[in-house]
Each structure stands twice: as C-alpha cells, then as structure tokens.
Design a protein around this motif. Structure first.
Motif, PDB file in Angstrom:
ATOM      1  N   GLY A  78     -60.169  50.156 -35.337  1.00 26.93           N
ATOM      2  CA  GLY A  78     -59.577  50.195 -36.514  1.00 26.93           C
ATOM      3  C   GLY A  78     -59.530  48.532 -37.191  1.00 26.93           C
ATOM      4  O   GLY A  78     -58.671  48.344 -38.413  1.00 26.93           O
ATOM      5  N   ARG A  79     -59.996  47.030 -36.851  1.00 24.09           N
ATOM      6  CA  ARG A  79     -59.680  46.028 -37.038  1.00 24.09           C
ATOM      7  C   ARG A  79     -60.549  45.247 -36.260  1.00 24.09           C
ATOM      8  O   ARG A  79     -61.125  45.295 -35.501  1.00 24.09           O
ATOM      9  N   VAL A  80     -60.791  43.829 -36.863  1.00 25.37           N
ATOM     10  CA  VAL A  80     -61.035  43.124 -36.413  1.00 25.37           C
ATOM     11  C   VAL A  80     -59.636  41.603 -35.577  1.00 25.37           C
ATOM     12  O   VAL A  80     -59.757  41.723 -34.744  1.00 25.37           O
ATOM     13  N   GLU A  81     -59.021  41.504 -37.355  1.00 23.42           N
ATOM     14  CA  GLU A  81     -57.820  40.472 -36.155  1.00 23.42           C
ATOM     15  C   GLU A  81     -57.204  41.008 -34.711  1.00 23.42           C
ATOM     16  O   GLU A  81     -56.832  42.386 -35.230  1.00 23.42           O
ATOM     17  N   GLY A  82     -56.913  40.149 -34.419  1.00 24.40           N
ATOM     18  CA  GLY A  82     -55.954  40.648 -33.228  1.00 24.40           C
ATOM     19  C   GLY A  82     -56.665  40.977 -31.774  1.00 24.40           C
ATOM     20  O   GLY A  82     -56.413  40.372 -30.699  1.00 24.40           O
ATOM     21  N   LEU A  83     -57.886  41.148 -32.349  1.00 17.57           N
ATOM     22  CA  LEU A  83     -59.000  41.391 -30.556  1.00 17.57           C
ATOM     23  C   LEU A  83     -58.632  40.094 -30.137  1.00 17.57           C
ATOM     24  O   LEU A  83     -59.068  39.372 -30.418  1.00 17.57           O
ATOM     25  N   ARG A  84     -59.172  41.139 -28.718  1.00 20.31           N
ATOM     26  CA  ARG A  84     -59.452  39.659 -27.571  1.00 20.31           C
ATOM     27  C   ARG A  84     -60.695  40.170 -27.396  1.00 20.31           C
ATOM     28  O   ARG A  84     -60.874  41.156 -26.650  1.00 20.31           O
ATOM     29  N   VAL A  85     -61.550  38.863 -26.943  1.00 21.21           N
ATOM     30  CA  VAL A  85     -63.385  39.344 -26.250  1.00 21.21           C
ATOM     31  C   VAL A  85     -63.502  38.726 -25.527  1.00 21.21           C
ATOM     32  O   VAL A  85     -63.360  37.351 -25.448  1.00 21.21           O
ATOM     33  N   LEU A  86     -64.448  38.800 -24.425  1.00 22.12           N
ATOM     34  CA  LEU A  86     -64.952  38.125 -22.634  1.00 22.12           C
ATOM     35  C   LEU A  86     -65.881  38.281 -23.386  1.00 22.12           C
ATOM     36  O   LEU A  86     -66.313  39.001 -22.713  1.00 22.12           O
ATOM     37  N   TYR A  87     -66.904  37.059 -23.712  1.00 25.10           N
ATOM     38  CA  TYR A  87     -67.684  37.141 -23.264  1.00 25.10           C
ATOM     39  C   TYR A  87     -68.829  36.139 -22.256  1.00 25.10           C
ATOM     40  O   TYR A  87     -68.208  35.282 -22.021  1.00 25.10           O
TER      41      TYR A  87
END
Length: 313
Positions: free
Chosen positions: A149-158
């Motif tokens: 529901g958003r991108v703001e605040g998301l944490r992603v491990l690449y």
C-alpha cells in the motif's frame, strides 16, 4: 499545428518525484484492472528494437502498446542499417520522423540510448541497457505498492550482483521517504560507484538509507528480499571461479527467516538452486510472477507517460 512533444525515459534520473510517483500509481491502477478501455496511444506508432533476448520486457511493452491503441514495428538485432555502418544518430534522425516512440534493449550503455533521443518527436524508452534497467525498477515499486500500500518506509534487502537491476532499484527506492535498501553484493561485483553515490545523495535528501556490504553476515530485518539471476544479460564475470564468490549470496529459507521478510522478489528468469532456492521462489512469500505481470502494467504506465499523459486521478 505543432506536433506534441514526447518524453524520454532512459534513466530513473530522468523522472522528477511527481513523475516517478505518477508512473508507479498508474501502474497500480492498471494492475487493479482500472482504465482498461482507455486508448491514449491511438494513432501512434511504436518501434520495438531489442538487440538482446527478452521475454517479459519485450512482451510487456509490445502488449502494452497494442492495448493502449498503438501500432507496432518490431526490429531484430540485425534489421537496421546500423549493421552496415550507419550511425545511431542518423538512424534516430530518420526513425524520429516516422515513429512516435522507440523502445530499446541493448548491451550498450546509457550514451547509446541518449544518441537515439535526438528529437522530442520520438520518445525513447530504455528497456534495459548495461548501466540501468529503469522500467524494471518501476515494476518493482508498482509491486511493492500493490502489496504494502506504499513505498515510503519499506526496507528491502537486495542480494547478488550490483547489476543494472540493482542500480535502477537503488536510484528509485532512495527517492522515497524513510526507505532502506541493503545491498549484499559479492566482492568485485558491487554497485558501480556513480550509482551508489547518486542513490546515497537521494537517500540523504529523503531521510532514507542505502547501504552496501560484501558479505551475508548480520542480515537486517526487512519487508522484502530481492535477488536476480547470477548470469544476467550483458554482464561479464572477472574470474573463472566466480561461482564460488557468488555461492554465499544464495537466497534460501534461512535468509528469509533471518531477515524477517514477508515478500520475496525476483526479476526473472531464475535459476533454482543458484541465486534462489526453489522453496523460496515457488513458496508463499514469492511475488516473482506477480512482478512479471506488473512489468506489463508498469510498461503501459511508462508508455502513457512518454506520450504526455494528463496527471489527473
């Protein structure tokens, strides 16, 4: 009457914040089945020039352009007179008098795409080059938005090679407030410094974080884990023992558990047993095939933006 100006999408950097969010938002609308009857590209002609193999991206832009009302001209790697010595600039000058947009995949760099973008009469879209894969990142953000529901605040491990997918993701995710991108790349295969510098600059401006390490120790807690195929199009491995260097950067159930990730992303094609375990790719947390579908929805949004869309909701 003056012809309408077209907009190029060669790098994520070509988009301002409003444009970036508009394309992602429109991609989500298409994914949800909205605006299915609109034909903003009617009477337009789109050229599809792919010098490298493609399943998802080529089909996404071809089907997307057709669904939006455009007619297509497809060019293979040996079809244009560039193969007999004509310059890209001369080719582009001619094509821009006949086409409204040109979607290009190449193993060359961004400069090659810029050479095609000699006229505002013909939009040029980077469907992947050696430097960056911007339309992949837009599909990534569309998928994350659809899921969370958003991108703001998301944490992603690449996890994996710092390739064109990683550079585009870093440039895009860092444009959102309070996001974090943790890059875990093999030594010698990290993100190119210019992309890392730009992403860190974006992150500083937006209260976000971009961090790169070359090991898999002390994994952060994240919302999503992302990986790509180890042998990606256009990349070259430096040594014969590169598989041993990449082996620790394998996403399995232990990595998913340690990171606490709710979602797994892969841009496909995938090699089960190499960069990702089959149990993860085919498991309940995987959105790999949702992401593949969203490349189509996102491609429609990109095509519409390049044609000069009205931004009303």
């Amino acid at each position: 009457m003056a012809e309408p100006a077209r907009r190029h999408l060669i790098s994520i950097n070509d988009l301002d914040d409003e444009d970036l969010r508009w394309i992602v938002g429109r991609g989500v609308e298409y994914a949800l089945g909205h605006r299915t009857d609109e034909r903003p590209l009617r009477d337009s002609v789109a050229g599809i020039l792919f010098r490298k193999t493609s399943t998802r991206t080529r089909t996404s832009f071809s089907a997307g352009a057709l669904r939006l009302g455009a007619k297509l001209i497809n060019y293979g790697p040996g079809d244009l007179q560039e193969n007999t010595g004509e310059t890209i600039e001369d080719t582009a000058a001619v094509l821009s008098k006949m086409l409204d947009m040109l979607v290009v995949r190449t193993s060359g760099g961004e400069a090659e795409l810029r050479a095609y973008a000699v006229s505002r009469r013909m939009a040029v879209i980077n469907a992947m080059c050696a430097d960056e894969h911007p339309t992949q990142a837009l599909a990534d953000l569309t998928t994350l938005t659809q899921r969370f529901g958003r991108v703001e605040g998301l944490r992603v491990l690449y996890v994996g090679e710092g390739n064109n997918t990683a550079s585009a993701l870093a440039l895009a995710l860092s444009r959102y407030t309070d996001t974090a991108l943790y890059l875990r790349t093999p030594t010698g295969y990290g993100l190119e410094q210019r992309f890392l510098d730009r992403a860190e600059l974006n992150a500083k401006r937006n209260g976000a974080l971009v961090e790169e390490r070359h090991d898999m120790a002390a994994l952060p807690v994240v919302d999503a884990v992302y990986t790509t195929r180890w042998q990606t199009t256009g990349t070259v491995k430096h040594t014969e023992d590169w598989r041993e260097v990449f082996a620790p950067f394998h996403v399995d159930e232990a990595v998913m558990a340690a990171s606490g990730a709710k979602v797994f992303l892969h841009d496909l094609p995938a090699h089960r047993g190499e960069e990702v375990a089959a149990e993860v790719l085919d498991g309940p947390a995987s959105l790999a095939f949702t992401l593949a579908e969203n490349k189509y929805h996102s491609a429609r949004a990109v095509l519409e933006w390049c044609a000069g869309p009205v931004r009303d909701a």
